[in-house]
Design an enzyme around this catalytic site. Structure first.
Site, PDB file in Angstrom:
ATOM      1  N   ARG A  75      20.964  19.629  16.373  1.00  0.00           N
ATOM      2  CA  ARG A  75      19.820  19.601  15.438  1.00  0.00           C
ATOM      3  C   ARG A  75      19.108  18.251  15.482  1.00  0.00           C
ATOM      4  O   ARG A  75      19.493  17.290  14.793  1.00  0.00           O
ATOM      5  CB  ARG A  75      20.278  19.892  14.019  1.00  0.00           C
ATOM      6  CG  ARG A  75      19.164  19.816  12.970  1.00  0.00           C
ATOM      7  CD  ARG A  75      18.144  20.891  13.118  1.00  0.00           C
ATOM      8  NE  ARG A  75      18.755  22.191  12.843  1.00  0.00           N
ATOM      9  CZ  ARG A  75      18.152  23.343  13.108  1.00  0.00           C
ATOM     10  NH1 ARG A  75      16.947  23.351  13.670  1.00  0.00           N
ATOM     11  NH2 ARG A  75      18.755  24.488  12.840  1.00  0.00           N
ATOM     12  N   ARG A 103      19.046  25.223  25.773  1.00  0.00           N
ATOM     13  CA  ARG A 103      19.549  24.164  24.884  1.00  0.00           C
ATOM     14  C   ARG A 103      21.024  24.307  24.540  1.00  0.00           C
ATOM     15  O   ARG A 103      21.604  23.468  23.867  1.00  0.00           O
ATOM     16  CB  ARG A 103      18.708  24.096  23.608  1.00  0.00           C
ATOM     17  CG  ARG A 103      18.790  25.334  22.740  1.00  0.00           C
ATOM     18  CD  ARG A 103      17.961  25.156  21.460  1.00  0.00           C
ATOM     19  NE  ARG A 103      18.185  26.291  20.557  1.00  0.00           N
ATOM     20  CZ  ARG A 103      17.829  26.302  19.288  1.00  0.00           C
ATOM     21  NH1 ARG A 103      17.199  25.245  18.761  1.00  0.00           N
ATOM     22  NH2 ARG A 103      18.063  27.340  18.525  1.00  0.00           N
ATOM     23  N   HIS A 164      11.032  20.810  22.023  1.00  0.00           N
ATOM     24  CA  HIS A 164      10.977  20.986  20.559  1.00  0.00           C
ATOM     25  C   HIS A 164      11.277  19.647  19.856  1.00  0.00           C
ATOM     26  O   HIS A 164      12.303  19.512  19.195  1.00  0.00           O
ATOM     27  CB  HIS A 164      12.031  22.048  20.206  1.00  0.00           C
ATOM     28  CG  HIS A 164      12.007  22.575  18.824  1.00  0.00           C
ATOM     29  ND1 HIS A 164      12.162  21.796  17.710  1.00  0.00           N
ATOM     30  CD2 HIS A 164      11.882  23.849  18.363  1.00  0.00           C
ATOM     31  CE1 HIS A 164      12.138  22.551  16.630  1.00  0.00           C
ATOM     32  NE2 HIS A 164      11.963  23.785  16.978  1.00  0.00           N
ATOM     33  N   ASP A 210       4.856  25.812   9.543  1.00  0.00           N
ATOM     34  CA  ASP A 210       5.395  26.341  10.802  1.00  0.00           C
ATOM     35  C   ASP A 210       4.225  27.001  11.531  1.00  0.00           C
ATOM     36  O   ASP A 210       3.858  28.134  11.228  1.00  0.00           O
ATOM     37  CB  ASP A 210       6.495  27.364  10.515  1.00  0.00           C
ATOM     38  CG  ASP A 210       7.333  27.646  11.764  1.00  0.00           C
ATOM     39  OD1 ASP A 210       8.428  28.226  11.608  1.00  0.00           O
ATOM     40  OD2 ASP A 210       6.892  27.274  12.865  1.00  0.00           O
ATOM     41  N   GLU A 268       5.848  20.006  18.790  1.00  0.00           N
ATOM     42  CA  GLU A 268       6.493  20.569  19.982  1.00  0.00           C
ATOM     43  C   GLU A 268       5.445  20.964  21.015  1.00  0.00           C
ATOM     44  O   GLU A 268       4.414  21.545  20.661  1.00  0.00           O
ATOM     45  CB  GLU A 268       7.311  21.786  19.560  1.00  0.00           C
ATOM     46  CG  GLU A 268       8.241  21.518  18.383  1.00  0.00           C
ATOM     47  CD  GLU A 268       8.642  22.781  17.638  1.00  0.00           C
ATOM     48  OE1 GLU A 268       8.743  23.844  18.288  1.00  0.00           O
ATOM     49  OE2 GLU A 268       8.831  22.717  16.405  1.00  0.00           O
TER      50      GLU A 268
HETATM   51  O1  TA6 Z   1       9.842  24.773  15.184  1.00  0.00           O
HETATM   52  C1  TA6 Z   1       9.501  26.109  15.187  1.00  0.00           C
HETATM   53  C2  TA6 Z   1      10.731  26.972  14.906  1.00  0.00           C
HETATM   54  O2  TA6 Z   1      10.617  28.194  15.605  1.00  0.00           O
HETATM   55  C3  TA6 Z   1      10.889  27.176  13.407  1.00  0.00           C
HETATM   56  O3  TA6 Z   1      10.487  28.478  13.026  1.00  0.00           O
HETATM   57  C4  TA6 Z   1      12.382  26.914  13.140  1.00  0.00           C
HETATM   58  O4  TA6 Z   1      13.122  28.106  13.310  1.00  0.00           O
HETATM   59  C5  TA6 Z   1      12.667  25.864  14.195  1.00  0.00           C
HETATM   60  O5  TA6 Z   1      11.970  26.332  15.355  1.00  0.00           O
HETATM   61  C6  TA6 Z   1      14.129  25.577  14.429  1.00  0.00           C
HETATM   62  O6  TA6 Z   1      14.740  26.644  15.087  1.00  0.00           O
HETATM   63  P1  TA6 Z   1      16.341  26.562  15.287  1.00  0.00           P
HETATM   64  O7  TA6 Z   1      16.721  27.799  16.031  1.00  0.00           O
HETATM   65  O8  TA6 Z   1      16.625  25.309  16.045  1.00  0.00           O
HETATM   66  O9  TA6 Z   1      16.894  26.487  13.890  1.00  0.00           O
END
Ligand code: TA6
Length: 299
Positions: A75, A103, A164, A210, A268
């Protein structure tokens, strides 16, 4: 030190500049230390977790609750989303992981070199059928990331991708993002996809955000609290995602501290439907993102 870590250091280590070690959770990482920056990149997911340019504050955000496990995404930092984004998994893989496999895959380090200007480039590769991936990261006064995808099959194939990137911010309510004025976007808060258009103003934040913007433009994350602007330039990327989970969604994530959301923002760079990339057999696509930092006054 394990034989393989020893072998990695023998093959790619650069004395006092680049070394490989067992990091959090025993996952292997590259540690970079130059006059330009210090940085950290994990073999797991080819995930950058730190880029600290000299003379500035840390740029990449990493949750205090981040998990370092073989089957989980870390994270923070720069997760590599591939071969799909979010839950855009293909029908033939209905149980595939969010943001695809890259990832949570163990990549291989393939090269490391220090340039005459003392920047360091680290290269990794992995295969995610039917694609071969190469990731080149150059650590200097800016952070240069290049993701090259090759269709290794004998049939056309398409993919989505995104770097991301999680950025440290002083206070989400006091920063803004420029460069996406008038761009169309999908607002995906709450799991819907509402087509919207940015007005002529920078993006400011006062609630969960988002958004997937249709844009190939460079963006700037303006942060008066940290007296800096983070610049994000990109090549061959038609999508920009801007995300902050805010309080409720942060609380719902086990690897995201309940009170961490005010100190981060994701901007991102990728290619996300309707900008997925289609590759003929043997063809390649290279997306490049360059992150820089400029100091500003506090006003
Ligand atoms: O950053 C866009 C996104 O798709 C959000 O909707 C949120 O889900 C984020 O990615 C994080 O995703 P993750 O699967 O890492 O929790």
């Amino acid at each position: 030190m394990s034989a393989s870590l020893h072998e990695l250091n023998r093959r790619f280590g650069i004395p006092r500049v680049l070394r490989f070690s067992a990091g959090e959770g025993g996952l292997w990482r590259a540690e970079v230390t130059t006059e330009h920056c210090t940085a950290e990149l994990y073999r797991h997911g080819a995930q950058l977790t730190r880029w600290w340019p000299t003379g500035h504050d840390e740029v990449l955000w990493l949750s205090q609750q981040a998990r370092f496990l073989y089957d989980k995404a870390i994270r923070g930092g720069v997760p590599v989303c591939f071969p799909w984004f979010a839950d855009n998994r293909p029908a033939h893989d209905p149980d595939g992981p969010a943001h695809g496999y890259a990832r949570i895959t163990t990549w291989q380090f393939t090269d490391a070199k220090q340039h005459d200007d003392r920047r360091v480039t680290l290269s990794l590769r992995t295969d995610i059928d039917p694609f071969e991936l190469r990731y080149d990261v150059t650590f200097g006064p800016s952070l240069e990331m290049s993701l090259t995808v090759t269709n290794a099959s004998s049939a056309p194939a398409h993919f989505e991708s995104a770097l991301h990137t999680y950025f440290v911010v002083s206070q989400i309510k006091q920063v803004h993002v420029t460069g996406l004025e008038h761009a169309r976007y999908l607002d995906t808060v709450g799991g819907e996809s509402r087509p919207m258009q940015q007005d002529g103003e920078p993006i400011r934040f006062d609630a969960e955000t988002d958004r997937t913007y249709e844009s190939d433009a460079a963006t700037r994350l303006v942060d008066p609290g940290l007296q800096r602007i983070i610049t994000i330039e990109k090549t061959n990327s038609q999508s920009t995602v801007v995300w902050n989970p805010w309080d409720r969604k942060a609380k719902a994530m086990g690897d995201f501290g309940d009170d961490e959301w005010p100190g981060m923002l994701c901007v991102e760079s990728g290619n996300i439907e309707p900008n997925a990339i289609a590759l003929e057999p043997g063809a390649s696509h290279a997306m490049r993102v360059v992150i820089g930092v400029e100091s500003i006054g506090a006003d």
